[in-house]
Design an enzyme around this catalytic site. Structure first.
Site, mmCIF file in Angstrom:
data_model
loop_
_atom_site.group_PDB
_atom_site.id
_atom_site.type_symbol
_atom_site.label_atom_id
_atom_site.label_comp_id
_atom_site.label_asym_id
_atom_site.label_seq_id
_atom_site.Cartn_x
_atom_site.Cartn_y
_atom_site.Cartn_z
ATOM 1 N N THR A 83 -5.474 -7.106 10.625
ATOM 2 C CA THR A 83 -5.717 -5.829 9.949
ATOM 3 C C THR A 83 -5.276 -4.654 10.813
ATOM 4 O O THR A 83 -4.635 -3.726 10.339
ATOM 5 C CB THR A 83 -7.216 -5.693 9.596
ATOM 6 O OG1 THR A 83 -7.582 -6.792 8.764
ATOM 7 C CG2 THR A 83 -7.501 -4.398 8.874
ATOM 8 N N HIS A 130 -2.178 -5.444 1.621
ATOM 9 C CA HIS A 130 -3.514 -6.017 1.427
ATOM 10 C C HIS A 130 -3.327 -7.448 0.968
ATOM 11 O O HIS A 130 -2.369 -7.761 0.257
ATOM 12 C CB HIS A 130 -4.280 -5.241 0.344
ATOM 13 C CG HIS A 130 -5.464 -5.984 -0.194
ATOM 14 N ND1 HIS A 130 -6.704 -5.922 0.390
ATOM 15 C CD2 HIS A 130 -5.582 -6.844 -1.247
ATOM 16 C CE1 HIS A 130 -7.541 -6.703 -0.284
ATOM 17 N NE2 HIS A 130 -6.883 -7.263 -1.285
ATOM 18 N N PHE A 147 -16.069 3.605 6.101
ATOM 19 C CA PHE A 147 -14.657 3.883 5.808
ATOM 20 C C PHE A 147 -14.333 3.900 4.313
ATOM 21 O O PHE A 147 -13.186 4.121 3.933
ATOM 22 C CB PHE A 147 -13.745 2.873 6.517
ATOM 23 C CG PHE A 147 -14.006 1.433 6.140
ATOM 24 C CD1 PHE A 147 -13.483 0.883 4.978
ATOM 25 C CD2 PHE A 147 -14.777 0.622 6.971
ATOM 26 C CE1 PHE A 147 -13.716 -0.439 4.637
ATOM 27 C CE2 PHE A 147 -15.019 -0.708 6.635
ATOM 28 C CZ PHE A 147 -14.488 -1.237 5.462
ATOM 29 N N LYS A 188 0.812 -1.221 0.000
ATOM 30 C CA LYS A 188 0.000 0.000 0.000
ATOM 31 C C LYS A 188 0.851 1.280 0.000
ATOM 32 O O LYS A 188 2.058 1.244 0.259
ATOM 33 C CB LYS A 188 -0.922 -0.008 1.219
ATOM 34 C CG LYS A 188 -1.985 -1.100 1.166
ATOM 35 C CD LYS A 188 -2.887 -1.009 2.385
ATOM 36 C CE LYS A 188 -4.011 -2.010 2.340
ATOM 37 N NZ LYS A 188 -4.897 -1.871 3.520
ATOM 38 N N ASN A 230 -1.990 0.221 6.787
ATOM 39 C CA ASN A 230 -1.422 -0.996 7.376
ATOM 40 C C ASN A 230 -0.498 -1.749 6.419
ATOM 41 O O ASN A 230 -0.275 -2.938 6.564
ATOM 42 C CB ASN A 230 -2.528 -1.897 7.934
ATOM 43 C CG ASN A 230 -3.489 -2.385 6.874
ATOM 44 O OD1 ASN A 230 -3.289 -2.175 5.680
ATOM 45 N ND2 ASN A 230 -4.545 -3.043 7.312
ATOM 46 N N ARG A 235 2.474 -6.326 9.177
ATOM 47 C CA ARG A 235 1.744 -5.179 9.735
ATOM 48 C C ARG A 235 2.295 -4.755 11.087
ATOM 49 O O ARG A 235 2.344 -3.568 11.392
ATOM 50 C CB ARG A 235 0.256 -5.496 9.804
ATOM 51 C CG ARG A 235 -0.368 -5.501 8.408
ATOM 52 C CD ARG A 235 -1.813 -5.880 8.434
ATOM 53 N NE ARG A 235 -2.435 -5.719 7.128
ATOM 54 C CZ ARG A 235 -3.466 -6.434 6.716
ATOM 55 N NH1 ARG A 235 -4.002 -7.349 7.504
ATOM 56 N NH2 ARG A 235 -3.974 -6.224 5.518
ATOM 57 N N TYR A 290 -12.493 -1.834 -4.406
ATOM 58 C CA TYR A 290 -13.076 -1.944 -3.065
ATOM 59 C C TYR A 290 -14.599 -1.848 -3.072
ATOM 60 O O TYR A 290 -15.205 -1.520 -2.055
ATOM 61 C CB TYR A 290 -12.477 -0.872 -2.147
ATOM 62 C CG TYR A 290 -11.058 -1.179 -1.738
ATOM 63 C CD1 TYR A 290 -10.777 -2.212 -0.851
ATOM 64 C CD2 TYR A 290 -9.996 -0.445 -2.243
ATOM 65 C CE1 TYR A 290 -9.472 -2.509 -0.480
ATOM 66 C CE2 TYR A 290 -8.684 -0.731 -1.869
ATOM 67 C CZ TYR A 290 -8.434 -1.760 -0.994
ATOM 68 O OH TYR A 290 -7.149 -2.051 -0.619
ATOM 69 N N GLU A 306 -9.552 -10.384 -7.644
ATOM 70 C CA GLU A 306 -8.547 -9.342 -7.458
ATOM 71 C C GLU A 306 -7.381 -9.492 -8.438
ATOM 72 O O GLU A 306 -6.897 -8.496 -8.981
ATOM 73 C CB GLU A 306 -8.069 -9.336 -6.007
ATOM 74 C CG GLU A 306 -9.179 -8.899 -5.060
ATOM 75 C CD GLU A 306 -8.802 -8.914 -3.597
ATOM 76 O OE1 GLU A 306 -9.518 -8.273 -2.817
ATOM 77 O OE2 GLU A 306 -7.791 -9.555 -3.222
ATOM 78 N N ARG A 336 -1.915 -14.305 4.413
ATOM 79 C CA ARG A 336 -2.675 -13.664 5.491
ATOM 80 C C ARG A 336 -1.932 -13.803 6.825
ATOM 81 O O ARG A 336 -1.910 -12.879 7.633
ATOM 82 C CB ARG A 336 -4.088 -14.228 5.559
ATOM 83 C CG ARG A 336 -4.890 -13.837 4.300
ATOM 84 C CD ARG A 336 -6.347 -14.105 4.396
ATOM 85 N NE ARG A 336 -7.015 -13.278 5.382
ATOM 86 C CZ ARG A 336 -7.299 -11.986 5.240
ATOM 87 N NH1 ARG A 336 -6.943 -11.340 4.149
ATOM 88 N NH2 ARG A 336 -7.936 -11.330 6.185
#
Length: 139
Positions: A92, A116, A58, A10, A113, A103, A50, A127, A86
């Site tokens: 998250t 993704h 958010f 990100k 964070n 993270r 998204y 995705e 993950r």
């Protein structure tokens, strides 16, 4: 079983030049990068990606953040890639992320964070297709 998943580094992480350290974590933990591109999302691209969060409070701040700087979109491959990625990312909320996770190490906050990852194989398929065509994925 080898599978593929989708990942993003990100804007908070690219702004701090953390692509290398994050890629090292990926590669040192049994995942291969089989597609990768650095890009800056447009508002429309971020909103499309998204879209499942469109009704969430958010959504606007998330799409603002994701368009605030470059991202690195990736397809990762390896045994149990979705679950493995993950696990490497961590929770998250970085405050809840386990020690040693990406993270926990790099995130600035809940939204910023650093990474993704797809939450399931079905999500990963959407995705990956959103960012890459079949000819761009090697391996």
């Amino acid at each position: 079983m080898a599978e593929r998943t989708f990942a993003i580094i990100k804007p908070d992480a690219t702004r701090r030049n953390l692509e290398g350290p994050i890629l090292s974590v990926i590669q040192q933990n049994g995942l291969r990068v089989v597609a990768m591109k650095k890009m800056r999302l447009t508002r429309e691209q971020a909103e499309g990606f998204y879209h499942v969060h469109k009704e969430r409070p958010f959504f606007a701040s998330l799409t603002d953040f994701m368009t605030s700087g470059p991202i690195v979109a990736m397809v990762l491959e390896g045994d149990n890639a979705v679950a493995r990625w993950r696990e490497l990312m961590g929770a998250t909320n970085p405050e809840n992320a386990a020690e040693g996770t990406i993270r926990r190490q790099f995130a600035e906050g809940l939204e910023a964070n650093s990474v993704h990852g797809s939450d399931a194989a079905e999500t990963a398929a959407f995705e990956m297709g959103y960012f890459f065509n079949a000819m761009e994925i090697t391996g």
